[in-house]
Design a protein around this motif. Sequence first.
Motif, short mmCIF file in Angstrom:
data_model
loop_
_atom_site.label_atom_id
_atom_site.label_comp_id
_atom_site.label_asym_id
_atom_site.label_seq_id
_atom_site.Cartn_x
_atom_site.Cartn_y
_atom_site.Cartn_z
N THR A 194 -39.01 63.53 35.80
CA THR A 194 -39.29 64.29 34.31
C THR A 194 -39.00 65.81 34.04
OG1 THR A 194 -41.46 64.36 35.24
CG2 THR A 194 -39.98 63.17 33.93
N THR A 220 -35.86 56.15 29.33
CA THR A 220 -37.26 55.37 30.02
C THR A 220 -36.22 54.86 31.65
OG1 THR A 220 -38.63 55.55 28.51
CG2 THR A 220 -39.00 54.06 30.01
N PRO A 280 -42.63 54.82 32.38
CA PRO A 280 -43.85 54.16 31.89
C PRO A 280 -45.06 54.09 32.77
CG PRO A 280 -42.22 52.55 32.12
CD PRO A 280 -41.78 53.46 33.09
N ASP A 340 -37.98 59.46 32.16
CA ASP A 340 -39.34 59.19 31.81
C ASP A 340 -39.35 57.79 32.89
OD1 ASP A 340 -42.28 59.68 31.88
OD2 ASP A 340 -41.97 59.48 29.44
N LYS A 370 -33.52 61.51 26.19
CA LYS A 370 -34.64 60.47 27.09
C LYS A 370 -33.83 59.48 27.46
CE LYS A 370 -39.26 59.07 26.83
NZ LYS A 370 -40.62 59.19 26.07
#
Length: 367
Positions: free
Chosen positions: A146, A210, A126, A124, A208
């Motif tokens: 994603t 980031t 931000p 992912d 997940k």
Amino acid sequence: MLTFANTIDIIIPSFRLDEQYLLPLIHLPKPAGWTFNYYVIVDNPKVQPGKEILRLEQEGSIHLFINKENLGAAESRNKGINAGSGEWILFLDDDIVAADDVLFQYIKAIESNRQAIGFIGLTDFPAPINSFTRALTAAGLTTMFTIAERQQEFMWGVTANMMYNRAAMQELRFSSIFPKNGGGEDVDLPAQIGLRHNARFVCVKEAKVTHPWWNDAQPHYKRFERYGEGMALLLPRFKAYNWYAFPSPVEGIALLLLTAPLFFIYLGWQQWLILLLAVPLVDMLINYIRAYNMGYKAPQVAYYMTLLRCSNEWGLFKTSIGKGRVHYFMRRINIDFSRPRHFRTNRWRIIKLLLYIVLLVVLVISR
């Protein structure tokens, strides 16, 4: 090679060797009953490892390799693959922030499907923070990161957060024909594996990480040009999944430049120049409509979208032409590796074509 069950090799290629990102990855909570071997491949012979990285290497917590020369992303990952012997191989980028339970989620996925050729985690970003990052989102340039959010399985995923079954990988490795800094190799290898086994990678959205915005969220285009270069190199490797489209803005400009003498003779250089200028302007108009429909109303978003997409299309165009593959002009690859039609279009391409036709008619009438 002897493969050890319940063992995961975690391979992290790195150029920066930034401890603020690497150390949390090395110290991720780990499920009991599994062995995790870290392989940190440094593709920068000038880097000086920090004290904590050196300590972890000395105590055997990680395997640290510093390339004597810049080998590129593909060969660095291959170095990690060949150094390990784990049943599963997890690739992570050196600048991501992983959820504390990411390894638990991968183990859960493995234990429910040991026959899988691999797993695609969720990478992912931000929330967009400026016009450029909004443009990245609106242009779809973060979509593949994603993919685990939208698909149950897919043919490939980005190596920022993706796991492979070593038994399914067999002798296949990342190809060195792709740009050294990345672009295309993370499509090529999983697609080769998937086609060999007639299978797809299972998406695990719960695993997940980031990824920070590239270049501190400031405008840059070389990365997306590389992605286009990678797509051009994929075309001849997966011919069965090629299709034709209307010309991209870059291809449209190339066509206008090639046919300029005909326009000068039969229409006039002023009309030719208007058509030439219309190509990026029409594209920007369409991008503005698309971005507006997504809630991004600032004109700067459409401007950056146009530059981003043209950077990508320029990479595709210049690589195909540079390698003498003129017959790949207007060719694309079906990135989900389903069998495509010979020619594909969508409403935006049709709208652009109609606008060009209307403009051309107006120029002919007003001549």
